[in-house]
Write an enzyme that holds these catalytic residues in place. Structure first.
Site, short mmCIF file in Angstrom:
data_model
loop_
_atom_site.label_atom_id
_atom_site.label_comp_id
_atom_site.label_asym_id
_atom_site.label_seq_id
_atom_site.Cartn_x
_atom_site.Cartn_y
_atom_site.Cartn_z
N GLY A 190 0.83 -1.21 0.00
CA GLY A 190 0.00 0.00 0.00
C GLY A 190 0.86 1.25 0.00
N ALA A 191 0.52 2.19 -0.89
CA ALA A 191 1.32 3.40 -1.06
C ALA A 191 0.49 4.65 -0.84
CB ALA A 191 1.96 3.42 -2.44
N PHE A 223 -15.10 21.08 12.20
CA PHE A 223 -15.57 19.82 11.64
C PHE A 223 -16.54 19.20 12.63
CE2 PHE A 223 -13.72 17.11 8.11
CZ PHE A 223 -13.42 18.17 7.28
N GLN A 270 -18.67 3.52 8.57
CA GLN A 270 -19.18 4.89 8.65
C GLN A 270 -19.90 5.31 7.37
OE1 GLN A 270 -16.43 8.59 8.77
NE2 GLN A 270 -17.57 8.56 10.68
N HIS A 294 -21.06 8.58 5.54
CA HIS A 294 -20.84 10.03 5.56
C HIS A 294 -22.16 10.70 5.17
CE1 HIS A 294 -19.27 13.96 4.57
NE2 HIS A 294 -18.06 13.62 4.98
N LEU A 321 -18.13 12.11 -2.71
CA LEU A 321 -18.14 12.86 -1.46
C LEU A 321 -18.19 14.37 -1.63
CD1 LEU A 321 -17.92 12.08 1.55
CD2 LEU A 321 -15.60 12.99 1.45
N GLU A 340 -17.00 17.15 4.55
CA GLU A 340 -17.56 17.82 5.73
C GLU A 340 -17.15 19.28 5.78
OE1 GLU A 340 -17.70 15.10 8.93
OE2 GLU A 340 -17.20 16.66 10.37
N ARG A 398 -20.82 12.39 12.35
CA ARG A 398 -21.34 11.83 11.10
C ARG A 398 -22.45 10.81 11.31
NH1 ARG A 398 -15.61 11.33 7.87
NH2 ARG A 398 -15.47 13.57 7.56
N HIS A 441 -18.55 5.25 3.64
CA HIS A 441 -17.38 6.11 3.50
C HIS A 441 -16.11 5.55 4.11
CE1 HIS A 441 -15.18 9.83 3.18
NE2 HIS A 441 -15.06 9.96 4.49
N GLU A 476 -6.09 2.98 7.28
CA GLU A 476 -7.50 2.59 7.37
C GLU A 476 -7.71 1.08 7.49
OE1 GLU A 476 -10.07 4.77 4.73
OE2 GLU A 476 -11.76 3.44 5.14
N ARG A 483 -15.81 7.40 13.57
CA ARG A 483 -14.65 8.28 13.42
C ARG A 483 -15.08 9.72 13.24
NH1 ARG A 483 -12.07 10.70 8.86
NH2 ARG A 483 -13.14 9.53 7.24
C1 LIG Z 1 -13.51 10.87 -0.75
C2 LIG Z 1 -12.82 10.75 0.57
C3 LIG Z 1 -12.48 11.90 1.28
C4 LIG Z 1 -11.84 11.79 2.51
N1 LIG Z 1 -11.54 12.94 3.21
C5 LIG Z 1 -10.89 12.85 4.39
C6 LIG Z 1 -10.51 14.02 5.10
O1 LIG Z 1 -10.71 15.15 4.66
N2 LIG Z 1 -9.88 13.87 6.30
C7 LIG Z 1 -9.60 12.64 6.82
O2 LIG Z 1 -9.03 12.56 7.90
N3 LIG Z 1 -9.92 11.51 6.15
C8 LIG Z 1 -10.55 11.59 4.96
N4 LIG Z 1 -10.87 10.43 4.28
C9 LIG Z 1 -10.38 9.14 4.77
C10 LIG Z 1 -8.88 9.01 4.48
O3 LIG Z 1 -8.57 9.63 3.27
C11 LIG Z 1 -8.40 7.56 4.41
O4 LIG Z 1 -8.87 6.84 5.52
C12 LIG Z 1 -6.88 7.46 4.42
O5 LIG Z 1 -6.32 8.35 3.48
C13 LIG Z 1 -6.43 6.03 4.14
O6 LIG Z 1 -5.05 6.00 3.91
P1 LIG Z 1 -4.28 4.61 3.79
O7 LIG Z 1 -2.85 4.97 3.59
O8 LIG Z 1 -4.64 3.76 4.92
O9 LIG Z 1 -4.91 3.90 2.49
P2 LIG Z 1 -5.13 4.35 0.96
O10 LIG Z 1 -4.72 5.75 0.70
O11 LIG Z 1 -6.51 3.95 0.61
O12 LIG Z 1 -4.10 3.42 0.17
C14 LIG Z 1 -4.28 2.02 0.03
C15 LIG Z 1 -3.12 1.48 -0.76
O13 LIG Z 1 -3.17 0.06 -0.71
C16 LIG Z 1 -2.86 -0.46 -1.97
N5 LIG Z 1 -3.47 -1.81 -2.06
C17 LIG Z 1 -4.68 -2.22 -1.61
N6 LIG Z 1 -4.86 -3.53 -1.87
C18 LIG Z 1 -3.74 -3.96 -2.48
C19 LIG Z 1 -3.31 -5.23 -3.00
N7 LIG Z 1 -4.09 -6.31 -2.93
N8 LIG Z 1 -2.10 -5.30 -3.58
C20 LIG Z 1 -1.30 -4.20 -3.67
N9 LIG Z 1 -1.66 -2.99 -3.20
C21 LIG Z 1 -2.85 -2.88 -2.61
C22 LIG Z 1 -3.42 0.55 -2.95
O14 LIG Z 1 -2.77 0.45 -4.19
C23 LIG Z 1 -3.10 1.87 -2.23
O15 LIG Z 1 -1.81 2.31 -2.56
C24 LIG Z 1 -11.52 10.52 3.04
C25 LIG Z 1 -11.84 9.37 2.32
C26 LIG Z 1 -12.52 9.48 1.12
C27 LIG Z 1 -12.90 8.23 0.39
#
Ligand SMILES: Cc1cc2nc3c(=O)[nH]c(=O)nc-3n(C[C@H](O)[C@H](O)[C@H](O)COP(=O)(O)OP(=O)(O)OC[C@H]3O[C@@H](n4cnc5c(N)ncnc54)[C@H](O)[C@@H]3O)c2cc1C
Length: 572
Positions: free
Chosen positions: A14-15, A117, A230, A232, A242, A245, A276, A343, A373, A384
Site C-alpha cells: 500500500g502506497a 468539523f 461509517q 458520511h 463525497l 464535511e 457523522r 465512506h 484505514e 470516526r
Molecule cells: C472521498 C474521501 C475523502 C476523505 N476525506 C478525508 C478528510 O478530509 N480527512 C480525513 O481525515 N480523512 C478523509 N478520508 C479518509 C482518508 O482519506 C483515508 O482513511 C486514508 O487516506 C487512508 O489512507 P491509507 O494509507 O490507509 O490507504 P489508501 O490511501 O486507501 O491506500 C491504500 C493502498 O493500498 C494499496 N493496495 C490495496 N490492496 C492492495 C493489494 N491487494 N495489492 C497491492 N496494493 C494494494 C493501494 O494500491 C493503495 O496504494 C476521506 C476518504 C474518502 C474516500
C-alpha cells in the site's frame, strides 16, 4: 516455471499516506524496504481526502480536548491509550509534513488555518483548500522517492507468507504480465486502505476492496470491530461522490423538502456539525419519512449559496467542480442534492497501539504490522470524527515504520526457510478463476452484493435485515464458485483482478454482517432499530472475529482500554 524469490528487510503493501510515511522512516533508518501497490501511489484513495487533518494547534484548543472529542465521537469504544498517543503527536505530525513541503491554507496573519468539523469542540482541521489529501500524499510520496524508497507500482498482493507462527513476506503478481513473485521479508506491513466498495452508494475509490483484510482473515487470523462502517452524511445524490464535511464546516445548511433546517430536531446545539453517525441517520430518517427532495425523493438539500462565490472558490473549489460535473448543479447559485454514503471502515486488522498485529486477544504476530484505514488500533471506536483519519494514516504510518525499525534491531526478526510452495494458494486462486467455466458474472454478483449490503446492513439495521443479508451472502458465495471471466490472457487482466477483489469483498462483508447480528445494541455508526440504545453493560467491548476454512465466523469480545474519560450519554 519457477517463481523468483526476492528478499527485503521490510515489505510494505500500500502506497497511500500510511504506506509512504512508514517506508520513508524505514529507508532513513537504513532498512532495505519495498512498497508494493496495485495502483500508482498517487492514485491511492488518500489523495481523494478533501476536508482536513486534525491537530490541536491554537491557543484555545488543547490535546486533552482533542482526545475527549475523539473518545466521545467514538461512542466510547476507542482505546484511550491509542487516542492519547495519536492526539498528542498530532501537532508534531503537522509540523513534520509541513516542513517536508506540504502547503496548508493560511489565516490572514500567516498561521495555519483551521476549520470546524463535526463533533469537534474547536476549529481543528488544518487543510489545503479542499484538496488536503492530495497535497499530503504528493509531499510524502515525493520525499519517500527522494530518500530512495523502492516502489513497485501495479503489483497485486494476493497472500501473506504465514508459516511457523510468523509472517515472513507476501506473494504477489505483476498486473501487467500476471507473472508471480515471492517477496520474502523479515517484516511485513499492511497499509491497504478501506473497504466501503461493498456498498452501492459509497464515496470510495474503485480500488477500496478491502483485500488486505480478507487476505489476513483467510489464515484464521482475527479482524476487529468490522460491524462499524461509517456512512458520511453528504454524498452526491445517486453516486455517493463525497462532498467533504468542509462544506458544513464552512457553514453549509441541510434542508428538507419543506425547507426546514431539520438538524435542529436531532442535534439542537451542534446542528449540521454533529458527528457523522448522527447526521447520516437524521438525513436518512427525513428521506424515509417522506421529506426528501429530487426526482426520487431520496436526497436532501445541502445549501451553500449564502457563502458567496468568493468563499466557495477559495475554500471549496474541488467540491464545486465535482457537483457541477456529476450533478450538473452549481453550488454558488443553488443548493445541491445529497444523501448518506458509505465512506470509512472503523474496523480492520487488530493491532496494539504501536501497529503490531494481534493474532488473538492477547498475543502479537511476529513480523506483521498494519497502519492506516486497514488497521483497527482502535482510535475511532464505533464512529470516526472527520479529519482524524488522514491524521491516523500519517501519524501511525510514520510511527509504525519506526517501530518496525526498532523491532528489526532489537528483536532480531529474521528470514525463515521457505520455498516456492508458499505461492501455491495464490497460483491456485488465479488459475481457478481464469479457467473456471461457469455462468456467473462478477459485475452482476458485485451489483447484488452492493445493493443488498446497502439495503440490509446500511445506516439502519435490524435482526431481520441482517439475517436476510447473511442468507444473501451465502447465496453469493455459492454463485461465485460458478463464476466465469472472459479475458483468459495474462496481460493486464483486469477481469481476473476484479474477480479476486470480489472474493475479498464477499469475505469481509460476512464479518460486517456477523458482527452486526451479534451486537444487539446501537453504538456510533452501528444502529439497530430493534435495539436503539447503547448497552455498556453487555457491549462496551471490541468484537474479535475469526473465519474458519468453511467461511463460518466465530466471535470473541475483548475489553476496551478506558482512561480518563468515563462513558457518558452522547449529546450534541
Ligand atoms: C472521498 C474521501 C475523502 C476523505 N476525506 C478525508 C478528510 O478530509 N480527512 C480525513 O481525515 N480523512 C478523509 N478520508 C479518509 C482518508 O482519506 C483515508 O482513511 C486514508 O487516506 C487512508 O489512507 P491509507 O494509507 O490507509 O490507504 P489508501 O490511501 O486507501 O491506500 C491504500 C493502498 O493500498 C494499496 N493496495 C490495496 N490492496 C492492495 C493489494 N491487494 N495489492 C497491492 N496494493 C494494494 C493501494 O494500491 C493503495 O496504494 C476521506 C476518504 C474518502 C474516500
Amino acid at each position: 516455471m519457477s517463481i523468483p524469490i526476492k528478499q527485503y528487510d521490510v515489505v510494505i503493501v500500500g502506497a497511500g499516506l500510511a504506506g509512504c510515511a512508514a517506508a520513508r522512516e524505514l529507508k532513513r533508518r537504513g532498512k532495505n524496504v519495498v512498497v508494493l501497490t496495485k495502483l500508482h501511489p498517487l492514485r491511492s484513495h488518500s489523495g481523494a481526502a478533501q476536508g482536513g487533518i486534525n491537530a490541536a494547534l491554537s491557543e484555545e484548543d488543547s490535546i486533552e480536548l482533542h482526545m475527549f472529542d475523539t473518545v466521545k465521537g467514538s461512542d466510547y469504544l476507542a482505546d484511550q491509550d491509542a487516542v492519547e498517543l495519536m492526539c498528542s503527536k498530532a501537532p508534531e505530525t503537522i509540523r513534520w509534513i509541513e516542513r517536508m513541503g506540504a502547503v496548508f491554507s493560511r489565516t490572514p496573519e500567516g498561521k495555519i488555518a483551521q476549520r470546524p468539523f463535526g463533533g469537534q469542540s474547536k476549529p481543528r482541521a488544518c487543510f489545503a483548500k479542499d484538496r488536503t489529501g492530495l497535497t499530503l500524499l504528493q509531499t510524502i510520496y515525493e520525499q519517500a522517492h527522494r530518500d530512495g524508497v523502492e516502489f513497485l507500482d501495479e503489483w497485486y498482493v494476493a497472500d501473506i507468507i504465514y508459516k511457523n507462527g510468523v509472517v515472513n513476506g507476501v506473494c504477489a503478481y505483476e498486473i501487467k504480465s500476471s507473472e508471480p513473485a515471492i517477496f520474502q521479508a523479515k517484516a511485513v506491513m499492511f497499509a491497504t486502505g478501506g473497504y466501503a466498495r461493498a456498498f452501492k452508494i459509497n464515496s470510495n475509490a474503485h480500488a477500496n476492496t478491502g483485500d488486505g483484510l480478507s487476505i489476513v482473515a483467510r489464515h484464521g487470523l482475527p479482524l476487529r470491530d468490522m460491524e462499524f462502517v461509517q456512512f458520511h452524511p453528504t454524498g452526491l445524490a445517486g453516486t455517493g461522490i463525497l462532498m467533504s464535511e468542509a462544506a458544513r464546516g464552512e457553514g453549509g445548511k441541510l434542508l428538507n423538502s419543506k425547507g426546514e433546517r431539520f438538524m435542529k430536531k436531532y442535534a439542537p446545539e451542534k446542528m449540521e456539525l454533529a458527528p457523522r453517525d448522527l447526521v447520516s441517520r437524521s438525513i436518512t430518517k427525513e428521506i424515509l419519512e417522506g421529506r426528501g427532495v429530487g426526482p426520487n425523493k431520496d436526497a436532501v438539500y445541502l445549501d451553500l449559496t449564502h457563502l458567496g462565490e468568493e468563499k466557495i472558490m477559495e475554500r471549496l473549489p474541488e467540491l464545486r467542480d465535482l457537483a457541477l460535473t456529476f450533478l450538473g448543479r452549481d453550488m454558488i447559485k443553488e443548493p445541491i442534492l445529497i444523501a448518506a454514503t458509505a465512506h470509512y471502515s472503523m474496523g480492520g486488522i487488530p493491532t496494539d497501539i504501536h501497529g503490531r498485529v494481534m493474532k488473538d486477544a492477547e498475543n502479537k504476530l511476529p513480523g506483521f504490522y498494519a497502519a492506516g484505514e486497514c488497521a483497527c488500533v482502535s482510535v475511532h471506536g464505533a464512529n470516526r470524527l472527520g479529519a482524524n483519519s488522514v491524521l491516523e494514516a500519517l501519524f501511525y504510518g510514520r510511527h509504525t515504520g519506526n517501530i518496525i525499525a526498532d523491532d528489526l534491531e532489537k528483536e532480531g526478526l529474521s528470514f525463515i526457510d521457505i520455498n516456492e510452495s508458499v505461492a501455491d494458494r495464490m497460483r491456485e486462486e488465479m488459475e481457478t478463476l481464469r479457467t473456471n467455466n461457469g455462468t456467473e458474472r462478477v459485475s452482476e454478483l458485485r451489483a447484488e452484493l452492493q445493493e443488498s449490503m446497502t439495503n440490509n446492513a446500511g445506516v439502519f439495521r435490524t435482526q431481520e435485515t441482517l439475517e436476510r443479508q447473511r442468507e444473501k451472502l451465502k447465496e453469493l458465495k455459492e454463485r461465485f464458485k460458478k463464476v466465469r471471466i472472459d479475458d483468459k490472457s495474462k496481460v493486464y487482466n483486469t477481469d481476473l483482478q476484479e474477480a479476486i477483489e470480489f472474493g475479498h469483498m464477499l469475505d469481509y462483508s460476512t464479518f460486517i454482517v456477523e458482527g452486526a447480528i451479534a451486537r444487539k445494541e446501537s453504538r456510533g455508526a452501528h444502529f439497530r432499530e430493534d435495539f436503539p440504545n447503547r448497552d455498556d453493560e453487555n457491549f462496551l467491548k471490541h468484537t474479535l472475529a475469526f473465519m474458519d476454512e468453511e467461511g463460518n465466523i466465530k466471535l470473541e469480545y475483548t475489553d476496551v482500554t478506558l482512561g480518563i474519560f468515563e462513558p457518558q450519554e452522547r449529546k450534541y
